[in-house]
Structure formats: structure tokens, C-alpha cells
Design an enzyme around this catalytic site. Structure first.
Site, PDB file in Angstrom:
ATOM      1  CB  SER A  10     -17.588   9.123  -1.118  1.00  0.00           C
ATOM      2  OG  SER A  10     -18.274   9.748  -0.253  1.00  0.00           O
ATOM      3  CG  HIS A  35     -18.616  13.451  -2.756  1.00  0.00           C
ATOM      4  ND1 HIS A  35     -19.402  13.728  -3.840  1.00  0.00           N
ATOM      5  CD2 HIS A  35     -19.287  12.537  -2.075  1.00  0.00           C
ATOM      6  CE1 HIS A  35     -20.597  13.752  -4.037  1.00  0.00           C
ATOM      7  NE2 HIS A  35     -20.647  12.170  -3.114  1.00  0.00           N
ATOM      8  CG  ASP A  37     -21.636  10.789  -0.054  1.00  0.00           C
ATOM      9  OD1 ASP A  37     -22.524  11.254  -1.180  1.00  0.00           O
ATOM     10  OD2 ASP A  37     -20.864   9.775  -0.120  1.00  0.00           O
ATOM     11  CG  MET A  39     -26.469   9.718   2.684  1.00  0.00           C
ATOM     12  SD  MET A  39     -26.884   7.463   2.542  1.00  0.00           S
ATOM     13  CE  MET A  39     -25.749   7.731   1.657  1.00  0.00           C
ATOM     14  CG  HIS A  68     -24.313  13.991  -2.733  1.00  0.00           C
ATOM     15  ND1 HIS A  68     -24.192  12.354  -3.299  1.00  0.00           N
ATOM     16  CD2 HIS A  68     -25.543  14.193  -3.629  1.00  0.00           C
ATOM     17  CE1 HIS A  68     -25.456  11.683  -3.842  1.00  0.00           C
ATOM     18  NE2 HIS A  68     -26.420  12.545  -3.687  1.00  0.00           N
ATOM     19  CG  MET A  70     -27.854  11.258  -1.199  1.00  0.00           C
ATOM     20  SD  MET A  70     -27.178  10.245  -1.524  1.00  0.00           S
ATOM     21  CE  MET A  70     -25.762  11.176  -0.321  1.00  0.00           C
ATOM     22  CG  MET A 139     -27.093  10.003  -7.904  1.00  0.00           C
ATOM     23  SD  MET A 139     -25.354   9.888  -7.134  1.00  0.00           S
ATOM     24  CE  MET A 139     -25.409   8.378  -6.429  1.00  0.00           C
ATOM     25  CG  ASP A 181     -21.159  10.105  -5.710  1.00  0.00           C
ATOM     26  OD1 ASP A 181     -20.568   9.185  -5.372  1.00  0.00           O
ATOM     27  OD2 ASP A 181     -22.441  11.007  -5.291  1.00  0.00           O
TER      28      ASP A 181
HETATM   29  C1  DX5 Z   1     -24.147   6.765  -1.996  1.00  0.00           C
HETATM   30  C2  DX5 Z   1     -22.920   7.903  -2.146  1.00  0.00           C
HETATM   31  C3  DX5 Z   1     -22.251   8.271  -3.389  1.00  0.00           C
HETATM   32  C4  DX5 Z   1     -20.755   7.005  -2.299  1.00  0.00           C
HETATM   33  C5  DX5 Z   1     -19.314   6.234  -3.186  1.00  0.00           C
HETATM   34  O1  DX5 Z   1     -25.050   7.657  -2.500  1.00  0.00           O
HETATM   35  O2  DX5 Z   1     -24.129   8.999  -3.040  1.00  0.00           O
HETATM   36  O3  DX5 Z   1     -20.862   9.242  -2.439  1.00  0.00           O
HETATM   37  O4  DX5 Z   1     -20.079   7.244  -1.145  1.00  0.00           O
HETATM   38  O5  DX5 Z   1     -19.312   5.708  -3.065  1.00  0.00           O
HETATM   39  P1  DX5 Z   1     -18.428   3.857  -3.387  1.00  0.00           P
HETATM   40  O6  DX5 Z   1     -16.902   5.041  -4.280  1.00  0.00           O
HETATM   41  O7  DX5 Z   1     -17.928   3.007  -2.650  1.00  0.00           O
HETATM   42  O8  DX5 Z   1     -19.283   3.418  -4.905  1.00  0.00           O
HETATM   43 ZN    ZN Z   2     -21.536  11.030  -2.704  1.00  0.00          ZN
END
Ligand code: DX5
Ligand code: ZN
Length: 232
Positions: A10, A35, A37, A39, A68, A70, A139, A181
Site C-alpha cells: 500500500s 494498492h 488507498d 480517502m 481501494h 474509501m 479489512m 488489508d
Molecule cells: C487503511 C488502508 C490500508 C493501509 C494499510 O485504511 O486501507 O491499505 O495502507 O496499512 P498497514 O499495512 O500499515 O496497516
Molecule cells: Zn487499503
């Protein structure tokens, strides 16, 4: 189960000032997916990157980009990410009014589609959409931040989803990847794989452990070796 595990670093934990270099380094170290993310400071209390950044990193790697989302609402971003070079797009069912329609929209734009289950989201949310899924993303932390601790109740949930995927396949259904994840590390990836994951996201575990030359071969090799133990 798949014969080998996919590892998806990620980039949330990467150095954003050197993102092109960072994605090239994880690909070189054997990553299977990037990956990505997204947000929005609405669905989750944090704000990250969008389609422009996806488009910017796309020419730097050949591996797939695993977006991903969010965000809430979801649908308007799907064509933008597809155009920006995303290969897989997942979203949280709580963030879409019409989950079935959103899943179709992702495939209509040529991407693989998946649903993301938060720690408190019941597995039953998958009940009527199995045919529309290419991936389930489970998750193992609450979404919004990297570097959180793995929630142990994810393991029985992984086993339940793995069993449901295998039953779906046995009844003639398509293959569906099962990705986990949050809080995945060298010391717990074996039990995560043993519980049924075939794709593992790792953010802080990868980007927090660079080799002396700034690459990520050491940590990727360690994750892969431990993951293989979960298959044996
Ligand atoms: C959290 C993200 C993850 C995050 C994971 O909301 O969706 O993808 O980057 O990070 P680690 O591996 O550090 O828990
Ligand atoms: Zn993620």
C-alpha cells in the site's frame, strides 16, 4: 486455493514526494499489485490521493493498480479511475446506495470489481452479488490510517469467506480473490494465508523496512517466505 500469494504494497506508507521511484522499487522487489488507498475525509477521517495520482504512477509500473475507494458517494469516481489506469476497483457497500449497480459499473469500465468489508460489516452483505465479484477485500483494521494493529477477529471471518468462495466455485461460479488489508506483517502473514487470504496488502510493513539501498527486496522476500508457510 491459489498456489502462490499475491502481495500488494500500500503506497499510503510510501514517500509521496518520490512516488514514481517508490512504485518502481516495489515492482522490482516482486510486488504483484500496487494498492492505492483513496480517502475523502467523509467516508473516512483522512484525505489522500485521487485519479490524477493514479494516472501519474501508471507509466512507472506494469503491475496492476488495485484501487481501494474509501469514498462516499462512489460512482462518479469509477470512470475517472478506469481512465487513469486502474485495474481493480473496490468500494465499501455502506458508501453506495446501489451496490449491485456500482459493481456492474466497475466491470463496464473494464476493471475487476470488489467489495470491501469493514471489521463490523457482516459477511452476508456478499449474499446476492457473488456473480458480480472479482475480489473481496476484508479489512483487518478500521479504514482510514496506515500502521494500525491487526484485529484478530478477522481470522474466523477470513475462513468463512474462503469457504463461501470455494462453495461458489464448486457450484460453477467464477474465481474470486480474497484480499486482506491492515496490520499485515512478516510475523502474522502465515496465519492470515492459512485462514484463506490469497492477496495481502502491506503498507507500513513494506515501506517502513527499506533495504540499505532504498529498495524493498528484503522485506518482500521475508513476506513471501512467511506467506508460503501458510500454504503448506
Ligand atoms: C487503511 C488502508 C490500508 C493501509 C494499510 O485504511 O486501507 O491499505 O495502507 O496499512 P498497514 O499495512 O500499515 O496497516
Ligand atoms: Zn487499503
Amino acid at each position: 486455493m491459489t498456489a502462490s500469494i499475491r502481495i500488494a504494497p500500500s503506497i499510503l506508507s510510501a514517500d509521496f514526494a518520490r512516488l514514481g521511484e517508490e512504485v518502481r522499487a516495489i515492482e522490482k522487489a516482486g510486488a504483484d499489485l500496487v494498492h492505492f488507498d483513496v480517502m475523502d475525509n467523509h467516508y473516512v477521517p483522512n484525505l489522500t490521493i485521487g485519479p490524477l495520482v493514479c494516472e501519474a504512477i501508471r507509466p512507472h509500473v506494469k503491475i496492476g493498480i488495485d484501487v481501494h475507494l474509501m469514498v462516499e458517494p462512489v460512482d462518479a469516481l469509477i470512470p475517472l479511475f478506469a481512465k487513469a489506469g486502474a485495474n481493480l476497483i473496490t468500494f465499501h457497500p455502506e458508501a453506495s446506495r446501489h451496490v449491485d449497480r456500482t459493481l456492474q459499473l466497475i466491470r463496464d469500465h473494464g476493471c475487476k470489481a470488489g467489495l470491501v468489508l469493514n471489521p463490523a460489516t457482516p459477511v452476508q452483505v456478499l449474499d446476492h452479488v457473488w456473480d458480480r465479484l472479482d475480489m473481496v477485500l476484508l479489512m483487518s483494521v478500521n479504514p482510514g490510517f496506515g500502521g494500525q494493529k491487526f484485529i484478530p477477529s478477522t481470522l474466523p471471518k477470513l475462513r468463512a469467506i474462503r469457504a463461501a468462495i470455494e462453495a461458489h466455485k464448486a457450484a460453477g461460479g467464477q474465481d474470486i480473490w480474497l484480499e486482506v488489508d491492515g496490520g499485515v506483517k512478516v510475523d502474522n502473514i502465515a496465519e492470515i494465508v492459512r485462514a484463506g487470504a490469497d492477496t495481502c496488502v502491506a503498507g507500513s510493513a513494506v515501506f517502513g523496512a527499506p533495504d540499505a539501498d532504498g529498495g524493498y527486496h528484503g522485506v518482500m522476500k521475508a513476506l513471501r517466505a512467511e506467506a508460503a508457510k501458510g500454504l503448506s
